[in-house]
Design a protein around this motif. Structure first.
Motif, PDB file in Angstrom:
ATOM      1  N   ASN A 277      -5.189   2.082  -1.662  1.00 44.91           N
ATOM      2  CA  ASN A 277      -3.859   1.539  -1.951  1.00 44.91           C
ATOM      3  C   ASN A 277      -3.423   0.445  -0.988  1.00 44.91           C
ATOM      4  N   ASN A 278      -4.371  -0.065  -0.194  1.00 48.00           N
ATOM      5  CA  ASN A 278      -4.085  -1.188   0.726  1.00 48.00           C
ATOM      6  C   ASN A 278      -2.921  -0.894   1.664  1.00 48.00           C
ATOM      7  N   LEU A 279      -2.772   0.356   2.092  1.00 49.82           N
ATOM      8  CA  LEU A 279      -1.581   0.746   2.845  1.00 49.82           C
ATOM      9  C   LEU A 279      -1.486   0.085   4.218  1.00 49.82           C
TER      10      LEU A 279
ATOM     11  N   ARG B 124       3.136  -7.748  -3.852  1.00 52.69           N
ATOM     12  CA  ARG B 124       2.834  -6.612  -4.716  1.00 52.69           C
ATOM     13  C   ARG B 124       1.486  -6.772  -5.428  1.00 52.69           C
TER      14      ARG B 124
ATOM     15  N   LEU C 170      -7.399   7.243   0.660  1.00 58.39           N
ATOM     16  CA  LEU C 170      -6.182   6.875  -0.079  1.00 58.39           C
ATOM     17  C   LEU C 170      -5.537   5.621   0.511  1.00 58.39           C
ATOM     18  N   SER C 171      -5.584   5.494   1.835  1.00 60.53           N
ATOM     19  CA  SER C 171      -5.038   4.288   2.475  1.00 60.53           C
ATOM     20  C   SER C 171      -5.810   3.050   2.057  1.00 60.53           C
TER      21      SER C 171
ATOM     22  N   GLU D   8      -7.178   3.888  -8.321  1.00 59.27           N
ATOM     23  CA  GLU D   8      -7.023   5.341  -8.299  1.00 59.27           C
ATOM     24  C   GLU D   8      -8.385   5.997  -8.089  1.00 59.27           C
TER      25      GLU D   8
ATOM     26  N   ASN E  19      -1.651  -6.498  -3.457  1.00 59.64           N
ATOM     27  CA  ASN E  19      -1.933  -5.162  -2.940  1.00 59.64           C
ATOM     28  C   ASN E  19      -2.121  -4.121  -4.048  1.00 59.64           C
ATOM     29  N   ARG E  20      -2.432  -4.593  -5.246  1.00 55.47           N
ATOM     30  CA  ARG E  20      -2.724  -3.654  -6.326  1.00 55.47           C
ATOM     31  C   ARG E  20      -3.987  -2.867  -5.956  1.00 55.47           C
ATOM     32  N   GLY E  21      -3.885  -1.547  -5.986  1.00 54.36           N
ATOM     33  CA  GLY E  21      -4.991  -0.705  -5.530  1.00 54.36           C
ATOM     34  C   GLY E  21      -5.799  -0.115  -6.667  1.00 54.36           C
TER      35      GLY E  21
END
Length: 317
Positions: free
Chosen positions: A113-115, A129, A109-110, A136, A132-134
């Motif tokens: 979503n580029n966390l 923003r 998940l990280s 699903e 860093n568009r991820g």
């Protein structure tokens, strides 16, 4: 019975063994170099990854009744030789399988979503923003190679994400009722169909460098590679080449072929610097199974299994 514990354990294991009447030495400073001086007087030993119970060590432990491994990986014990010497080998793969499975999901998940990247940027007052568009993970296809305790735990935890889950295990195709949603697949199917591939293999002769140059060359999609099993399951040079050639979308790695940076050769320093230079590589220091809960579970399971083994010996005698 005298028992040596060489690695950090939850106190309930020590207290439980003492309550059962064992003479326990708990010394986490013991390394391979010091081990020979302890072995002749031991009836049992409880170890983790820094100790290797090979033939030479087993021969020194002339009174050993059991060798217990905290966690899962049994490559640090010569089980065949131990069995020949009537020494019981114990491990607890069910003690940290949930921890590893959650770590895999956390990394996945990280990454999606580029966390890690976004966290660093925001803390530097850098607000990005669109960059860093991820993506699903729902409707993606994940391949789990190795459907033992950990692979199965991962499959169960992923069941609510809406993914297609392919499982491959050379020893079984029926993964049990809790994994009925998992589709049994060949290695080739996983290489062809998966967006994400997660490795959950023990280290053995047939899994050493399981993911080599040929494996990466045979990938049809551009999957994310996740490895929380053993570092030697993936050939380091091969995954670096796959990253450079964009054969994979990235890698989430908790384990490595050499996990002692202070002992890297110059060649290894360059190799790992190359690996970590890729922005699409996420790394952690072999902590996937390293939770407070798993520490307790492993201690509890190890205690119960040792007591069971010793009672069996008592009945025979």
């Amino acid at each position: 019975m005298k028992i040596l514990i060489t690695d950090k354990v939850h106190e309930l294991l020590i207290e439980g063994l003492i309550k059962e009447g064992f003479d326990v030495t708990y010394d986490t400073s013991v390394e391979m170099e010091q081990l020979p001086q302890f072995l002749p007087g031991l009836d049992g030993i409880i170890i983790n990854s820094k100790i290797n119970m090979n033939q030479a060590m087993i021969d020194l432990g002339k009174n050993l009744k059991f060798i217990a491994r905290l966690g899962s990986g049994m490559e640090i014990i010569d089980r065949t030789y131990a069995t020949e010497k009537n020494i019981v080998c114990i491990n607890t793969p069910d003690g940290n399988c949930d921890a590893v499975a959650e770590h895999v999901i956390g990394m996945l998940l990280s990454f999606a979503n580029n966390l890690c990247k976004a966290n660093k940027e925001v803390k530097n007052f850098d607000w990005r923003r669109e960059e860093n568009r991820g993506f699903e993970i729902g409707e993606k296809t994940i391949g789990i190679i190795g459907m033992g305790h950990t692979g199965s735990a991962l499959a169960i935890k992923l069941s609510g994400f809406g993914m297609t889950i392919l499982g491959h295990d050379k020893y079984k195709e029926d993964f049990g009722q809790s994994c009925e949603h998992v589709v049994a697949a060949s290695k080739e199917q996983i290489m062809e169909e998966c967006d994400i591939i997660s490795f959950h293999l023990p280290l053995a002769k047939d899994t050493f460098h399981y993911a080599d140059e040929q494996f990466f060359a045979g990938l049809k999609k551009c999957p994310l590679i996740i490895n929380t099993s053993r570092g030697n399951v993936i050939q380091t040079g091969a995954i670096i080449e796959a990253l450079s050639n964009k054969k994979i979308s990235g890698a989430c790695l908790d384990v490595f072929e050499n996990e002692k940076p202070q002992k890297y050769s110059e060649t290894e320093k360059k190799k790992y610097a190359d690996l970590f230079s890729h922005q699409n590589v996420m790394a952690s220091p072999h902590i996937a199974g390293w939770t407070n809960e798993s520490l307790t579970k492993i201690a509890s399971l190890t205690l119960s299994r040792i007591v069971k083994v010793v009672k069996t010996f008592d009945k025979k005698s």
